[in-house]
Each structure stands twice: as C-alpha cells, then as structure tokens.
Design a protein around this motif. Structure first.
Motif, short mmCIF file in Angstrom:
data_model
loop_
_atom_site.label_atom_id
_atom_site.label_comp_id
_atom_site.label_asym_id
_atom_site.label_seq_id
_atom_site.Cartn_x
_atom_site.Cartn_y
_atom_site.Cartn_z
N LEU A 297 45.65 50.59 45.29
CA LEU A 297 44.70 49.48 45.32
C LEU A 297 44.18 49.19 43.91
O LEU A 297 44.06 48.02 43.50
CB LEU A 297 43.54 49.81 46.27
N ASN A 298 43.89 50.24 43.15
CA ASN A 298 43.43 50.04 41.76
C ASN A 298 44.48 49.30 40.94
O ASN A 298 44.16 48.39 40.18
CB ASN A 298 43.14 51.40 41.11
N LEU A 299 45.75 49.71 41.10
CA LEU A 299 46.81 49.10 40.29
C LEU A 299 47.05 47.64 40.70
O LEU A 299 47.19 46.76 39.85
CB LEU A 299 48.11 49.91 40.42
N SER A 301 44.92 45.68 42.15
CA SER A 301 43.74 44.87 41.75
C SER A 301 43.83 44.52 40.27
O SER A 301 43.52 43.40 39.86
CB SER A 301 42.44 45.63 42.00
N ASN A 302 44.27 45.48 39.45
CA ASN A 302 44.40 45.20 38.02
C ASN A 302 45.43 44.10 37.77
O ASN A 302 45.21 43.20 36.96
CB ASN A 302 44.84 46.46 37.26
N SER A 303 46.58 44.20 38.49
CA SER A 303 47.62 43.19 38.32
C SER A 303 47.10 41.82 38.75
O SER A 303 47.34 40.81 38.07
CB SER A 303 48.86 43.56 39.14
N THR A 362 37.88 45.48 29.93
CA THR A 362 37.77 44.24 29.16
C THR A 362 37.18 43.15 30.06
O THR A 362 37.13 42.00 29.67
CB THR A 362 39.17 43.78 28.68
N LYS A 363 36.77 43.60 31.27
CA LYS A 363 36.26 42.61 32.22
C LYS A 363 34.76 42.43 32.03
O LYS A 363 34.08 43.35 31.54
CB LYS A 363 36.58 43.05 33.64
N GLU A 364 34.24 41.26 32.43
CA GLU A 364 32.81 41.04 32.23
C GLU A 364 31.99 41.93 33.17
O GLU A 364 32.51 42.43 34.17
CB GLU A 364 32.44 39.57 32.42
N LEU A 371 37.06 52.13 35.74
CA LEU A 371 37.37 53.44 36.35
C LEU A 371 38.68 53.44 37.14
O LEU A 371 39.13 54.50 37.57
CB LEU A 371 36.22 53.87 37.26
N GLY A 372 39.28 52.25 37.31
CA GLY A 372 40.50 52.18 38.13
C GLY A 372 41.62 53.03 37.57
O GLY A 372 42.17 53.91 38.25
N LEU A 373 41.97 52.81 36.30
CA LEU A 373 43.09 53.55 35.73
C LEU A 373 42.74 55.03 35.50
O LEU A 373 43.63 55.88 35.49
CB LEU A 373 43.56 52.90 34.43
MG LIG Z 1 40.85 48.18 37.63
#
Ligand SMILES: [Mg+2]
Ligand SMILES: Nc1ncnc2c1ncn2[C@@H]1O[C@H](COP(=O)(O)OP(=O)(O)OP(=O)(O)O)[C@@H](O)[C@H]1O
Length: 410
Positions: A297-299, A301-303, A362-364, A371-373
């Motif tokens: 889910l983290n990966l 969401s990042n994509s 790098t997100k606002e 913490l995702g990665l």
């Molecule tokens: Mg993330």
C-alpha cells in the motif's frame, strides 16, 4: 604554438623506417633507431614477442594516424584481423562522439607535443560493441623527425565493472549503517510515544464514556482520530527501527498480492491503471502478511502520488538469486523480489539516498509524513531481505522488496 622540438618530445627507442602507408605484416616492428637494421634474429624475436601478447593491442601508426602494424592482442581485443585494419585510419576504433570532437587527432597531437598521451575511454570493436580502454600513445622520433606513433591499448572493461560493483556495495553498506543508526534513535522515541499515546487514547475513551454533551463528544472524536493517527505513525516507526515483532507465517506472495489488489486499486485515482504479474510456481515464503500488505500500500500510494495526471503501476514478483547487498561477503541466496514500478515523475539521483530515511518527504504538510518507504525498508530488512530503488528523473520509479525463500520451500 607548443614546442615540438626534440627537447619537448620523449625520444623513443623504436622508429618506423618510412612513413608511407603500405600495409605492414602483423607484428611488424620498427628498427631500433640505431641507424641500422636490427639483426634479423633479434627483429624476428621482437616480432614474435609483440605478436604473442594477447592482452594488449600493440601497434604502430604513421605520422597521420594510419595503422602500420597489428598484433594478436589487437585482433583479440578489437576483433579485426591485420589485413582488415592495416592501412586504415585508427579513428575507426573511436566512438562517433569522440570522432566528432576530434579526439583521435587530439591524442596524437598531445603525444607529439608532450611526449606521451595516456587516457581511458570507450572504444568500438569490429562488431560494434564498445569496451573501456586504457590507451597509451608514444611518438617515435628518428633524428628529430617524427616518423610515427607506438600505440598500446588494453581492455579494462572488467576492471571498471569490478570497481563499479565495489563502489555500489560500499554505498549500500554506508547507507545501511546510517539507516541503522537512525533506526535505533527512532526506536527509542517511538516506544515512548507509543506508550504516551496509549495513555491518551485510553483516557479519551474514558472521558467519552462519562460525558453526554454532544459538543464535547465531537471534540473528543477529533482528539481520538489525531491520537490514533499518531499511534499509526509510531507503529510505522517501530517497524522501521525493527522494534516490532513480525508475525511470520508461510504465505504465497501471489495470493497476498492478488487479495490486496482491491484495496490497492481503491487507493489509486481513476487515471491510474494497476496490474500485477507473477512468475509461475513461486515458492512460499515466511512473511508477516499484514506488513507485506502495508508495504504494498505504501509503494502503490507513492506511485499514485508521483503520477498526478495519470499513468501505470505494475506489480511483479520474480525469483532472484543474489547476495544481500548490505552484508559484506554475504553468500548468495534465493529471494522473491516484489517490484512496484510506475512511469511517474521519478526521483532525482541526489535525493535517492534519502528517501528511505524516516520523515523524509517532499510532500506538503498533511500529505505525507515520510514514513512509507521507511516501513518498506524496515520490513524488508527485518524479514531477512532488502529493499532497493531504481529511479531516474522523469522516467519513473521501481522499488523492489526482496524477501528470502526458506530452504525448505525452494
Ligand atoms: Mg509514501
Ligand atoms: N514512486 C515514487 N515516485 C517519485 N517519488 C517517490 C516515489 N516513492 C517515494 N518517492 C519520494 O520519496 C519520498 C519519501 O517517500 P515515503 O513513502 O517514505 O514518504 P511520503 O510518501 O512522503 O509520506 P508517507 O508515505 O509517510 O505518507 C516521497 O516524499 C517522494 O518524494
């Protein structure tokens, strides 16, 4: 104009007898420069010696760069036989870019003016493939007159690749030590915060139980949501700091991914497509299913965030035989590598070493906690595997989570 006189040039023992471009024989060598010819027997021995060298291309050029002689090493390294190459210009071994920038003529000029030219660069073989070459060019003078050049070329591609592999594993080790140190610090903090947040959540639940005022209840729910979000963050941190005990059981990665697809699709917006593809018959692995799902889910969401105007996410799972990159001299092992790839904005090289650090985002504010990665990294490590990143600015990103295949499952 640089001094091209004898004093500026490094005299060479050998000399080419004349500078016409008649094809010479393979292994031709110039005379000794003693004014006369080398005794026949000595000359033949020298020819045999040069021709017998197979690790170096040793050959002569005339004053304008046309090949005058050739040896077995030249044939082995560059792929040309002597009669294909003698009489032709040596720029044929250079890449088109080097030819365009006049590199061949420049190297002869430097050799002539400075007494020697030595460099490393890419050269082209007969079959069009390139190799990394170490090149030395010496000018040959006979009584103050330039009569040609002696050129020695060595294929150092293997050395270069070995050096690159060494640098990669050193970087992986450094990065790993740094993340371990951050992980320890994080672990201590996360434990304390987790305890404090549990007290806050329990107290809020009690207050909620005793109060009947709707306004107070609304505020309590807001406080509870914030505290639960805080607890989720500390759980992510505990995973990164490898302070969370994994509950590992034998699972089929294909099944876990297949079952998670609905949730993963829901996490994406409509303009993002998501597909999964697996190798057939992947062995089962011992893994904490909940953590693997969280990593996916983290990966994903990042994509998704990297493709605000849409794109494609591919999840694949394949077998890979390799060694743990962060452990020096680790024995090779078998891993299932789950890759999540996107064709989004990519990560600039200068930030790639930082993205696995906790709180790097790098997100606002409010859009990402960074913490995702770290969860992905901590989970992969704690499972006995590793996580790696491949990305280029504007060309998308692939994150791999490689988990070990137990011996009894191979
Ligand atoms: Mg993330
Ligand atoms: N697929 C990707 N494409 C482009 N950049 C990425 C990708 N994955 C991660 N990043 C970069 O790495 C940073 C860290 O990612 P990470 O998942 O750790 O945190 P986050 O997404 O910012 O926040 P969180 O996951 O905690 O909500 C991101 O802010 C982003 O800059």
């Amino acid at each position: 104009m640089p001094d091209t006189s004898k004093s500026a040039a490094r005299p060479h023992r050998s000399a080419v007898p004349d500078s016409d471009r008649d094809p010479a024989h393979v292994g031709d060598v110039p005379d000794s420069g003693t004014g006369g010819q080398l005794p026949d027997i000595e000359e033949r021995q020298l020819k045999r010696l040069i021709d017998g060298v197979i690790d170096f291309a040793i050959y002569m050029l005339d004053t304008e760069g046309y090949v005058r002689s050739w040896n077995t090493g030249g044939e082995r390294i560059k792929g040309y036989a002597g009669d294909e190459v003698i009489g032709t210009h040596f720029s044929r071994f250079y890449t088109p870019d080097d030819i365009a920038s006049d590199a061949p003529a420049r190297s002869l000029r430097i050799a002539r003016e400075e007494g020697r030219f030595a460099a490393e660069g890419w050269r082209v073989r007969k079959d069009g493939t390139v190799f990394h070459a170490s090149v030395v060019i010496d000018p040959i003078w006979q009584e103050d007159v330039l009569v040609g050049y002696a050129k020695v070329t060595r294929d150092i591609t293997d050395r270069l690749e070995h050096q690159e592999r060494l640098e990669q594993s050193r970087d992986a080790l450094l990065q790993s030590h740094k993340l371990e140190a951050v992980g320890k610090l994080t672990l201590g903090l996360a434990h304390d915060f987790n305890n404090l947040l549990n007290i806050i959540i329990n107290s809020l639940e009690l207050v909620d139980h005793y109060t009947m005022q709707p306004k107070a209840k609304k505020h309590l729910q807001g406080a509870m949501r914030a505290a639960e979000r805080g607890a989720l963050l500390t759980r992510q941190l505990l995973t990164f700091g490898t302070g969370r005990v994994l509950v590992s059981e034998r699972h089929s990665v294909a099944t876990v991914i297949h079952d998670a697809m609905d949730t993963l699709r829901r996490a994406c917006h409509d303009s993002v497509t998501l597909h999964a593809r697996f190798d057939d018959d992947l062995p089962g692995i011992d893994v904490d299913r909940e953590q693997l799902e969280a990593a996916l889910l983290n990966l994903v969401s990042n994509s998704r965030d990297a493709m605000p105007s849409g794109g494609h996410i591919a999840i694949t799972a394949t077998l890979r035989d390799c060694a743990l990159p962060h452990v020096a001299d680790a024995p090779p092992g078998r891993f299932i590598c789950i890759q999540v790839s996107d064709n989004g904005e990519g990560i600039p090289v200068e930030y790639q070493a930082r993205v696995f650090e906790p709180f790097y985002t790098t997100k606002e504010v409010g859009k990402g906690s960074g913490l995702g990665l770290s969860q992905v990294f901590g989970f992969a490590r704690q499972s006995g595997g590793f996580a790696e990143l491949k990305s280029a600015s504007g060309e998308g990103t692939t994150v791999s989570v490689c988990l070990p295949v137990p011996r009894d499952s191979e």
